[in-house]
Motif scaffolding. Sequence first.
Motif, PDB file in Angstrom:
ATOM      1  N   TRP A 142     -58.099  33.305  85.020  1.00 57.74           N
ATOM      2  CA  TRP A 142     -58.631  32.633  86.217  1.00 57.74           C
ATOM      3  C   TRP A 142     -59.316  33.644  87.145  1.00 57.74           C
ATOM      4  CZ3 TRP A 142     -59.037  28.653  83.788  1.00 57.74           C
ATOM      5  CH2 TRP A 142     -58.016  28.141  82.992  1.00 57.74           C
ATOM      6  N   VAL A 201     -50.104  25.231  83.343  1.00 56.45           N
ATOM      7  CA  VAL A 201     -51.526  25.519  83.588  1.00 56.45           C
ATOM      8  C   VAL A 201     -51.945  24.955  84.949  1.00 56.45           C
ATOM      9  CG1 VAL A 201     -53.888  25.116  82.792  1.00 56.45           C
ATOM     10  CG2 VAL A 201     -52.116  25.714  81.147  1.00 56.45           C
ATOM     11  N   CYS A 202     -51.449  23.749  85.285  1.00 63.05           N
ATOM     12  CA  CYS A 202     -51.782  23.183  86.607  1.00 63.05           C
ATOM     13  C   CYS A 202     -51.271  24.110  87.712  1.00 63.05           C
ATOM     14  CB  CYS A 202     -51.188  21.788  86.768  1.00 63.05           C
ATOM     15  SG  CYS A 202     -51.989  20.571  85.730  1.00 63.05           S
ATOM     16  N   LEU A 205     -53.560  27.098  88.024  1.00 66.06           N
ATOM     17  CA  LEU A 205     -54.840  26.762  88.679  1.00 66.06           C
ATOM     18  C   LEU A 205     -54.652  26.632  90.184  1.00 66.06           C
ATOM     19  CD1 LEU A 205     -56.250  24.243  86.050  1.00 66.06           C
ATOM     20  CD2 LEU A 205     -57.092  26.546  86.521  1.00 66.06           C
ATOM     21  N   PHE A 213     -60.248  21.929  88.645  1.00 67.92           N
ATOM     22  CA  PHE A 213     -60.395  21.780  87.190  1.00 67.92           C
ATOM     23  C   PHE A 213     -59.413  20.726  86.683  1.00 67.92           C
ATOM     24  CE2 PHE A 213     -61.768  26.507  86.558  1.00 67.92           C
ATOM     25  CZ  PHE A 213     -62.957  26.231  87.192  1.00 67.92           C
ATOM     26  N   VAL A 215     -56.987  19.237  83.712  1.00 66.46           N
ATOM     27  CA  VAL A 215     -56.213  19.704  82.552  1.00 66.46           C
ATOM     28  C   VAL A 215     -55.754  18.476  81.794  1.00 66.46           C
ATOM     29  CG1 VAL A 215     -54.273  21.124  81.783  1.00 66.46           C
ATOM     30  CG2 VAL A 215     -55.321  21.577  84.005  1.00 66.46           C
ATOM     31  N   ILE A 225     -58.934  22.587  79.598  1.00 67.97           N
ATOM     32  CA  ILE A 225     -59.161  22.749  81.035  1.00 67.97           C
ATOM     33  C   ILE A 225     -60.684  22.708  81.226  1.00 67.97           C
ATOM     34  CG2 ILE A 225     -58.845  24.302  82.995  1.00 67.97           C
ATOM     35  CD1 ILE A 225     -56.767  25.481  80.436  1.00 67.97           C
ATOM     36  N   SER A 226     -61.149  21.810  82.069  1.00 62.71           N
ATOM     37  CA  SER A 226     -62.606  21.711  82.205  1.00 62.71           C
ATOM     38  C   SER A 226     -62.974  21.406  83.644  1.00 62.71           C
ATOM     39  CB  SER A 226     -63.143  20.605  81.288  1.00 62.71           C
ATOM     40  OG  SER A 226     -62.600  19.372  81.673  1.00 62.71           O
TER      41      SER A 226
END
Length: 229
Positions: A142, A201-202, A205, A213, A215, A225-226
Amino acid sequence: MQRCPEPELMNAPDQVIAYAEADFSAGDHSVVESLLELISNSCITLPSASLILDLGCGPGNVSELLASCFPSSDVIGIDGASSMISMANQRLFAKRIFIQNLQYQHVDLSHCCLDDLQQIRDASVIVSNSFLHHLHNPQTLWDSVKQLAAPNAFMLHRDLRRPSKEQEVDALCDRYVSEAPSVLQRDFRASLMAAFTVVEVCDQLELAGLSQFMVKEIGDRYLEISGRW
Ligand SMILES: C[S@@+](CC[C@H](N)C(=O)[O-])C[C@H]1O[C@@H](n2cnc3c(N)ncnc32)[C@H](O)[C@@H]1O
């Protein structure tokens, strides 16, 4: 199940050869299709000479596809393992007549400084496939995104997700790699154990200030992840 990190860089000769010889084309195409969908949903056309980065590019399977799909962009594959970069360059040399908008750079993103990144900044697109789970500190990805992306850059990061129980790891190994060479069987298991969950992952971020982003889970073993930076 607790996360069990694996070594970051893939420099072992048996790994490099096994990855270069494996057929990951279905997954690779699916990553590029997701990226094409993300770009097309935004109704934006990438300007020519846009920079596209493939982080943790390995032998270059996804980088090569990106270079073919975006012929007027410049694609750079980045990997911290010198053996992977040599393999990627060998493959590129064999295809140099067909692929002229791709190059590779050897950069360890966990141990680099801003000077190492001068030529790869202001990217319009940043992609990674099967990279995040290799990082001991996931903020490396990140932080790299924040240093390398141009404003509004497109992001598409696909990786394995960690199952909740070891029995699920066994079941996925049986389903997907029981016939594969032993190096790939070993690495697939290690990668599932090293991967992150959607919730983790959240959290990453949010900590990075990148909560815009999205997830999502993909199939029985991936997460994606986009979004736009
Ligand atoms: C599982 S491979 C994925 C290769 C490729 N993206 C693919 O889809 O097949 C992960 C790659 O990330 C690279 N890598 C791991 N940590 C890295 C770091 N800190 N900086 C740059 N590359 C790294 C490894 O050397 C390896 O080539």
